[in-house]
Write a protein that holds these residues in place. Structure first.
Motif, PDB file in Angstrom:
ATOM      1  N   ARG A 173     -30.322 -58.413 -47.576  1.00  0.00           N
ATOM      2  CA  ARG A 173     -29.936 -57.118 -47.002  1.00  0.00           C
ATOM      3  C   ARG A 173     -30.514 -56.951 -45.609  1.00  0.00           C
ATOM      4  NH1 ARG A 173     -29.948 -52.546 -44.169  1.00  0.00           N
ATOM      5  NH2 ARG A 173     -32.152 -53.144 -44.036  1.00  0.00           N
ATOM      6  N   ASP A 174     -31.784 -57.296 -45.469  1.00  0.00           N
ATOM      7  CA  ASP A 174     -32.445 -57.123 -44.175  1.00  0.00           C
ATOM      8  C   ASP A 174     -31.878 -58.077 -43.117  1.00  0.00           C
ATOM      9  OD1 ASP A 174     -33.963 -55.194 -45.352  1.00  0.00           O
ATOM     10  OD2 ASP A 174     -35.808 -56.380 -45.445  1.00  0.00           O
ATOM     11  N   SER A 175     -31.561 -59.306 -43.535  1.00  0.00           N
ATOM     12  CA  SER A 175     -31.044 -60.280 -42.568  1.00  0.00           C
ATOM     13  C   SER A 175     -29.646 -59.894 -42.091  1.00  0.00           C
ATOM     14  CB  SER A 175     -31.020 -61.677 -43.183  1.00  0.00           C
ATOM     15  OG  SER A 175     -30.052 -61.761 -44.219  1.00  0.00           O
ATOM     16  N   ASN A 177     -28.458 -56.676 -42.268  1.00  0.00           N
ATOM     17  CA  ASN A 177     -28.451 -55.295 -41.783  1.00  0.00           C
ATOM     18  C   ASN A 177     -27.039 -54.708 -41.918  1.00  0.00           C
ATOM     19  OD1 ASN A 177     -29.587 -52.940 -40.799  1.00  0.00           O
ATOM     20  ND2 ASN A 177     -29.233 -53.484 -38.657  1.00  0.00           N
ATOM     21  N   ASP A 179     -23.556 -52.854 -42.565  1.00  0.00           N
ATOM     22  CA  ASP A 179     -23.089 -51.484 -42.328  1.00  0.00           C
ATOM     23  C   ASP A 179     -22.716 -50.804 -43.639  1.00  0.00           C
ATOM     24  OD1 ASP A 179     -22.887 -51.414 -39.236  1.00  0.00           O
ATOM     25  OD2 ASP A 179     -21.843 -53.258 -39.780  1.00  0.00           O
ATOM     26  N   LYS A 218     -24.699 -42.232 -42.470  1.00  0.00           N
ATOM     27  CA  LYS A 218     -24.538 -43.405 -43.324  1.00  0.00           C
ATOM     28  C   LYS A 218     -24.140 -43.015 -44.746  1.00  0.00           C
ATOM     29  CE  LYS A 218     -25.594 -46.803 -40.506  1.00  0.00           C
ATOM     30  NZ  LYS A 218     -24.677 -47.934 -40.241  1.00  0.00           N
ATOM     31  N   TRP A 260     -32.436 -47.595 -45.997  1.00  0.00           N
ATOM     32  CA  TRP A 260     -32.658 -48.606 -44.961  1.00  0.00           C
ATOM     33  C   TRP A 260     -31.515 -48.694 -43.960  1.00  0.00           C
ATOM     34  CZ3 TRP A 260     -34.009 -52.424 -49.441  1.00  0.00           C
ATOM     35  CH2 TRP A 260     -35.281 -52.113 -49.956  1.00  0.00           C
ATOM     36  N   GLY A 261     -30.468 -47.880 -44.149  1.00  0.00           N
ATOM     37  CA  GLY A 261     -29.437 -47.786 -43.123  1.00  0.00           C
ATOM     38  C   GLY A 261     -28.097 -48.415 -43.448  1.00  0.00           C
ATOM     39  N   THR A 262     -27.885 -48.816 -44.686  1.00  0.00           N
ATOM     40  CA  THR A 262     -26.595 -49.350 -45.122  1.00  0.00           C
ATOM     41  C   THR A 262     -25.865 -48.281 -45.929  1.00  0.00           C
ATOM     42  OG1 THR A 262     -27.344 -51.656 -45.184  1.00  0.00           O
ATOM     43  CG2 THR A 262     -25.479 -51.089 -46.581  1.00  0.00           C
TER      44      THR A 262
END
Length: 491
Positions: A173-175, A177, A179, A218, A260-262
């Motif tokens: 998920r972090d790699s 990032n 949408d 988001k 986390w922004g997704t």
């Protein structure tokens, strides 16, 4: 002014949905061409996915790479396709016994690998990069259990990250990032759409990212996509959509990935009448997820009004497999009127993709606010205990369906037999099989017992309930016509 503003967005919403309506219908009608036939039962295993992943690894349009391993060393693979700026991440089977979306993901792969729908796929793949992580919990899938072999619910491990599967999900998920994120699960088949008898075939949630349940851009985008998907499902399963409670769970991956922004969309596959293996629900996953991907690619979801999200009925859990109403039940000679709710609980067969049912009475009394996949009004019928046969069979092979029905009509619900094979867990005919010395317990209807009894009216037995299945004994039957999976064996 407010009326004009709202009307504008409703018209925009209708226009956005109508643009995708054609592709949705085509996806539904052509589904069988892309269905991955090797994954035709729910209890799929990790090894079944490997030749399929190898096929897509050899396809130049796909990238398949191992991104982690489970506790028992099974590879976790990420499948990617597309070159668009918007990143969409889909992961499935975080719980090992929730495979419906995993199957649908491989159907989606077949669709994306085909030469069909060229314009629509160009729109998707030019605007989006799609990443799929199917079967996040392969060790749990091997056992068809919710948790991993550490005994951890991966969906409650987003903070401690104790499990390697959890660590992989967080790292990917972090790699990326991403949408948009699609968190794909199965829920109990006993959920219903609030205050209706209809099962919650699909349930949605745009998880909250804080206790205040605030809605930022988001989370709002996730809600809009859910509204879009709801409209699709309503076309094929009207009234069979639920919405999960959005109380914040700080340990859950969905809530945190939203944080986390997704833009995170939870999809839960529930129940659908006469769809034990959830193949119809799999099809609905395929159609709705692909349609949602398409609307994200086009950006049309942005015009959907947020208030439509709250109009989706909440999830409830008031369904039984079988509900009998208004039955007379006598204790100490006095009649009482009862409703009975029964569920067929699955017992996996070791080293097999199959299962058998060990049913239970779940509730009894006034169940007027509950519903059943099957409901029978037993007004005028009295519940009677079944009895064991006076004779002993030399073996189960002596029974046939017509003989069984005759026994049930006489009130026999347990047949004594010698030579019951030791490796039999259950019996395929609608009458219980018992050893010749087995003592049938005294009948007492209560929560937790196996639902087995007969229904009598004016001295005649018209119906039998065997292991939670209702059998109409009044009808002329052809062999093999009874809709029944198994009874019990008591040695």
């Amino acid at each position: 002014m407010r009326i004009k503003f709202t009307l504008f967005f409703l018209i925009s919403f209708a226009f956005a949905f109508s643009q995708e309506n054609d592709i949705t219908s085509q996806l539904f009608e052509t589904y069988e061409a892309y269905k991955e036939s090797s994954l035709d039962q729910r209890r799929i295993k990790h090894h079944q996915l490997q030749p399929l992943l190898a096929k897509f690894r050899a396809n130049p349009f796909f990238t398949v790479k191992v991104v982690g391993q489970s506790i028992e060393g099974r590879d976790l693979s990420l499948v990617s396709i597309g070159q668009g700026k918007t990143s969409v991440f889909l992961w499935s089977q975080m719980h090992g016994n929730e495979p419906t979306a995993t199957q649908a993901i491989f159907d989606i792969f077949n669709f994306l690998a085909s030469d069909d729908f060229k314009d629509e796929k160009q729109e998707i793949l030019n605007n989006l990069t799609l990443h799929f992580l199917p079967m996040l919990n392969p060790d749990g899938a091997e056992r068809f259990q919710r948790r991993n072999v550490l005994g951890v619910d991966i969906n409650r491990d987003a903070l401690r990250l104790q499990s390697p599967e959890s660590q992989t999900l967080k790292r990917v998920r972090d790699s990326l990032n991403a949408d948009f994120g699609f968190n794909l699960h199965d829920q109990s088949t006993y959920y219903n759409a609030e205050r209706t008898e209809k099962p919650a075939t699909i349930s949605y949630l745009a998880p909250a990212y804080n206790y205040e349940k605030e809605i930022n851009e988001k989370r709002g985008n996730a809600m809009k996509v859910i509204v879009f998907m709801n409209n699709i499902i309503q076309k094929y399963a009207p009234g069979q959509v639920g919405r999960y409670n959005d109380d914040f769970e700080p340990r859950a991956f969905g809530d945190n990935i939203q944080k986390w922004g997704t833009s995170t969309i939870l999809i839960e596959s529930g129940g659908y009448a006469n769809d034990v293996e959830k193949q119809e629900i799999r099809k609905l996953n395929y159609v709705s997820i692909l349609s949602a991907i398409y609307t994200i690619a086009k950006g049309n979801y942005a015009d959907i009004p947020l208030e439509e999200y709250e109009k989706i009925p909440e999830n409830d859990r008031k369904l039984f497999d079988l509900k009998i109403t208004n039955a007379t039940y006598r204790i100490n000679g006095k009649p009482y009127i009862l409703d009975i709710g029964m569920n067929r609980l699955e017992v996996p067969i070791e080293n097999s993709d199959d299962f058998w049912y060990s049913s239970r009475v779940i509730d009894q009394g006034d169940l007027s606010t509950y519903y059943g996949y099957e409901t029978f009004d037993a007004t005028g019928y009295t519940i009677k205990a079944g009895k064991a046969s006076a004779f002993v069979l030399s073996g189960p092979a002596e029974l046939n369906e017509l003989t069984v029905i005759d026994q049930l009509k006489s009130g026999v619900t347990y047949v004594r037999s010698d030579n019951i094979p030791n490796d039999w867990d259950s019996f395929f005919m609608p009458i219980h099989l018992v050893g010749k010395k087995y003592e049938v317990p005294e009948f007492h209807l209560e929560v937790g017992v196996n639902p087995t009894f007969v229904l009598e009216k004016e001295g005649a037995i018209h119906y039998a309930v065997i292991n939670g299945f209702l059998l109409d004994l009044r009808l002329d039957r052809k062999p093999g016509s009874l809709l029944f999976k198994n009874s019990m064996i008591y040695r």
